[in-house]
Write an enzyme that holds these catalytic residues in place. Structure first.
Site, PDB file in Angstrom:
ATOM      1  N   GLY A 129      70.087  43.843  26.197  1.00 35.04           N
ATOM      2  CA  GLY A 129      71.380  44.239  25.444  1.00 35.04           C
ATOM      3  C   GLY A 129      71.266  45.500  24.450  1.00 35.04           C
ATOM      4  O   GLY A 129      72.035  46.224  24.551  1.00 35.04           O
ATOM      5  N   ASP A 158      70.161  37.278  36.884  1.00 38.88           N
ATOM      6  CA  ASP A 158      69.356  38.430  36.290  1.00 38.88           C
ATOM      7  C   ASP A 158      70.110  39.270  35.502  1.00 38.88           C
ATOM      8  O   ASP A 158      71.244  39.517  35.678  1.00 38.88           O
ATOM      9  CB  ASP A 158      69.070  39.178  37.443  1.00 38.88           C
ATOM     10  CG  ASP A 158      68.293  40.613  37.164  1.00 38.88           C
ATOM     11  OD1 ASP A 158      67.093  40.764  36.573  1.00 38.88           O
ATOM     12  OD2 ASP A 158      68.920  41.739  37.386  1.00 38.88           O
ATOM     13  N   GLY A 213      68.862  47.751  24.722  1.00 40.45           N
ATOM     14  CA  GLY A 213      68.464  48.660  25.645  1.00 40.45           C
ATOM     15  C   GLY A 213      69.901  49.430  26.321  1.00 40.45           C
ATOM     16  O   GLY A 213      69.991  50.672  26.092  1.00 40.45           O
ATOM     17  N   SER A 252      65.901  49.455  32.683  1.00 43.98           N
ATOM     18  CA  SER A 252      67.396  49.682  33.230  1.00 43.98           C
ATOM     19  C   SER A 252      67.660  50.953  32.486  1.00 43.98           C
ATOM     20  O   SER A 252      68.662  51.444  33.337  1.00 43.98           O
ATOM     21  CB  SER A 252      68.146  48.411  32.472  1.00 43.98           C
ATOM     22  OG  SER A 252      68.028  48.551  31.163  1.00 43.98           O
ATOM     23  N   GLY A 259      63.721  52.459  41.598  1.00 46.68           N
ATOM     24  CA  GLY A 259      62.920  51.229  41.272  1.00 46.68           C
ATOM     25  C   GLY A 259      62.305  50.580  42.501  1.00 46.68           C
ATOM     26  O   GLY A 259      61.528  49.605  42.167  1.00 46.68           O
ATOM     27  N   HIS A 309      28.867  84.062  21.792  1.00 45.80           N
ATOM     28  CA  HIS A 309      28.390  83.056  22.683  1.00 45.80           C
ATOM     29  C   HIS A 309      27.453  82.315  21.942  1.00 45.80           C
ATOM     30  O   HIS A 309      26.519  81.385  22.492  1.00 45.80           O
ATOM     31  CB  HIS A 309      27.804  83.476  24.133  1.00 45.80           C
ATOM     32  CG  HIS A 309      28.823  83.898  25.020  1.00 45.80           C
ATOM     33  ND1 HIS A 309      29.693  83.232  25.612  1.00 45.80           N
ATOM     34  CD2 HIS A 309      29.541  85.171  24.975  1.00 45.80           C
ATOM     35  CE1 HIS A 309      30.507  83.564  26.144  1.00 45.80           C
ATOM     36  NE2 HIS A 309      30.404  85.011  25.947  1.00 45.80           N
TER      37      HIS A 309
HETATM   38  P1  ADP Z   1      63.030  46.273  30.630  1.00 38.80           P
HETATM   39  O1  ADP Z   1      62.665  45.296  31.909  1.00 38.80           O
HETATM   40  O2  ADP Z   1      62.208  47.496  30.752  1.00 38.80           O
HETATM   41  O3  ADP Z   1      62.763  45.382  29.572  1.00 38.80           O
HETATM   42  P2  ADP Z   1      65.920  45.953  30.638  1.00 38.80           P
HETATM   43  O4  ADP Z   1      65.609  44.656  29.890  1.00 38.80           O
HETATM   44  O5  ADP Z   1      66.814  46.807  29.935  1.00 38.80           O
HETATM   45  O6  ADP Z   1      64.386  46.838  30.765  1.00 38.80           O
HETATM   46  O7  ADP Z   1      66.159  45.786  32.196  1.00 38.80           O
HETATM   47  C1  ADP Z   1      65.829  44.644  32.822  1.00 38.80           C
HETATM   48  C2  ADP Z   1      66.533  44.565  34.207  1.00 38.80           C
HETATM   49  O8  ADP Z   1      66.114  45.650  34.923  1.00 38.80           O
HETATM   50  C3  ADP Z   1      66.318  43.422  35.105  1.00 38.80           C
HETATM   51  O9  ADP Z   1      67.098  42.521  34.741  1.00 38.80           O
HETATM   52  C4  ADP Z   1      66.598  44.111  36.420  1.00 38.80           C
HETATM   53  O10 ADP Z   1      68.027  43.860  36.790  1.00 38.80           O
HETATM   54  C5  ADP Z   1      66.242  45.589  36.278  1.00 38.80           C
HETATM   55  N1  ADP Z   1      65.263  46.013  36.915  1.00 38.80           N
HETATM   56  C6  ADP Z   1      63.993  45.564  36.584  1.00 38.80           C
HETATM   57  N2  ADP Z   1      63.076  46.444  37.595  1.00 38.80           N
HETATM   58  C7  ADP Z   1      63.997  46.891  38.459  1.00 38.80           C
HETATM   59  C8  ADP Z   1      63.622  47.641  39.815  1.00 38.80           C
HETATM   60  N3  ADP Z   1      62.421  47.822  40.058  1.00 38.80           N
HETATM   61  N4  ADP Z   1      64.717  47.962  40.519  1.00 38.80           N
HETATM   62  C9  ADP Z   1      65.791  47.631  39.858  1.00 38.80           C
HETATM   63  N5  ADP Z   1      66.302  47.047  38.980  1.00 38.80           N
HETATM   64  C10 ADP Z   1      65.247  46.581  38.164  1.00 38.80           C
END
Ligand code: ADP
Ligand code: MG
Length: 422
Positions: free
Chosen positions: A225, A379, A227, A268, A309, A46
């Site tokens: 795409g 979307d 991801g 996603s 989500g 200490h």
């Molecule tokens: P990031 O948004 O992290 O860049 P991506 O581009 O791969 O991821 O995916 C985007 C998609 O994720 C959106 O088009 C939507 O369909 C989906 N998404 C985003 N937030 C949510 C959510 N809270 N619940 C369901 N789907 C979601």
């Protein structure tokens, strides 16, 4: 526990030296000083000063001093197996500690002692104190067993004991691997068919990778795409690995889902990964699956995404395609449609719903701040889900149904082929 601590304490001897004192945070002078060319012996951890001062020794002299003092005070009933701990107190370099340890080890050896699993480094420091200590613990059989055991605490880690979460995951993996080993030939064949579905999913993602990226770039960050591609590539690799180990549908899907969420990144990826895992858990390790099982898997898939989500219908996410998909699928199965027809109808519903998201403003996800720009475009997550479900439906329709074993589960006459592992 207390008994062990007391026993360990009785069998442990420590002696420390300091070449300089330590300074408490905020203090403008050290707690004690050691005159130049001197060393303080018997300091407290200490920050208490030593009990006597000695001329600064060489490393060999210091090793000799520490070892001889401790051996002279060895506990009653001491054996020949000892733990040696050389502990740096704050500012002594590791190479100096190691140098000293080498000399100490030789002396202990010469004294007829066996050093067991020693430690050399900063284990318990005293702020910035320039000093070190030697500890000897005389082991008995019980203490040696505990000393050799892996440990994982904030202050001391040893061996291969993984943190709790990793341990639990490893245990789950082991259970799953065992399950894979126990999959029958029929179950493993279904596992193989599940992996073939993932290969189809990858193909459709690759075909549309650029388009999905462009769609996401309108109001999002343009990575949908990429991801999806990263996620599905990892999922396919994991699925193939599971198949090679003879895994069931459940194991193939959970392995693929884990890999997907781990590698994909992005919203996603997390959603797809957990949905695939949920579907895998719902399907488990079975020799055949009924329409009911497929309904349960689809429900688990959708629930995983809405639970994670928390998107509502109309928020302009993949949920807007998922819900009509599920509704159509369950409705068709309920109406007695064969699995492949139910799937085709559900995929068409998902496609229509995905197209309709063009009229919506995003209320969830990264596209939210640029809601106006997104108007007029569907979307990305809804579009990719529709594309994937359409591809799976087409794939399953093209796979010729195998003759089914006549189990009560599958003898419902609903026309459910053995490939109903979507
Ligand atoms: P990031 O948004 O992290 O860049 P991506 O581009 O791969 O991821 O995916 C985007 C998609 O994720 C959106 O088009 C939507 O369909 C989906 N998404 C985003 N937030 C949510 C959510 N809270 N619940 C369901 N789907 C979601
Ligand atoms: Mg994105």
């Amino acid at each position: 526990m207390e008994r062990l601590a007391i026993k360990t304490n009785h069998r442990t001897r420590s002696l420390g030296v300091a070449f300089g004192g330590c300074t408490l945070p905020g203090a403008d002078a050290p707690l004690f000083t050691v005159p130049a060319g001197q060393m303080s012996l018997g300091l407290g951890i200490h920050g208490e000063p030593g009990i006597s001062e000695h001329p600064l020794p060489t490393a060999s002299e210091l090793a000799e001093l520490l070892v001889s003092r401790l051996l002279a005070d060895k506990p009653d009933g001491a054996g020949t197996r000892v733990v040696a701990i050389v502990n740096g107190l704050g500012t002594v370099k590791y190479d100096e500690l190691f140098l000293l340890f080498g000399k100490i080890e030789k002396l202990l050896d010469a004294a007829g002692l066996t050093v067991v699993d020693p430690e050399c480094g900063e284990l318990v420091t005293s702020l910035d104190m320039s000093g070190l200590s030697l500890t000897l613990l005389w082991l008995d059989e019980e203490l040696e067993r505990y000393w050799a055991a892996p440990a994982d605490t904030p202050a001391f880690r040893k061996g291969n004991l993984a943190p709790r979460a990793r341990r639990e995951l490893a245990a789950a993996d082991e259970t799953a691997a065992e399950e894979a080993e126990q999959a029958t030939t029929a179950a493993a064949d279904l596992g193989r068919q599940a992996a073939a579905v993932f290969a189809q999913v990858r193909d459709v993602v690759v075909d549309h990778e650029e388009e999905l990226g462009n769609l996401d770039a309108i109001a999002g960050d343009g990575d949908h795409g990429i991801g999806m591609r990263r996620g599905v590539d990892a999922a396919v690799a994991a699925a193939e690995q599971s198949v090679a180990a003879g895994a069931s549908v459940g194991r193939v899907l959970t392995a693929a889902g884990e890999a997907w969420s781990e590698r994909a990144g992005g919203t996603s990826g997390a959603l797809w990964g957990s949905a695939v895992i949920a579907a895998g858990l719902a399907l488990g390790n079975r020799d055949s699956y009924s329409g009911q099982d497929a309904a349960a898997a689809v429900t688990a898939f959708v629930d995983a995404i809405t639970e994670l989500g928390k998107a509502e219908p109309g928020d302009k996410t993949m949920v807007d395609a998922l819900l009509p998909f599920r509704e159509t699928f369950l409705g068709a199965l309920d109406g007695g449609a064969p699995l492949r027809d139910a799937l085709a109808a559900a995929a068409a519903a998902a496609q229509t719903a995905a197209d309709r998201t063009a009229d919506l403003r995003p209320l969830k996800g990264r596209a939210r701040p640029l809601a106006e720009k997104s108007l007029g475009h569907p979307d990305p997550g809804a579009v990719s889900f529709a594309l994937i479900s359409e591809r799976i439906a087409r794939h399953l329709a093209s796979v010729r149904a195998k003759p089914e074993p006549a189990t009560p589960d599958t003898a419902s006459g609903a026309g459910n082929g053995a490939q109903r592992n979507d």
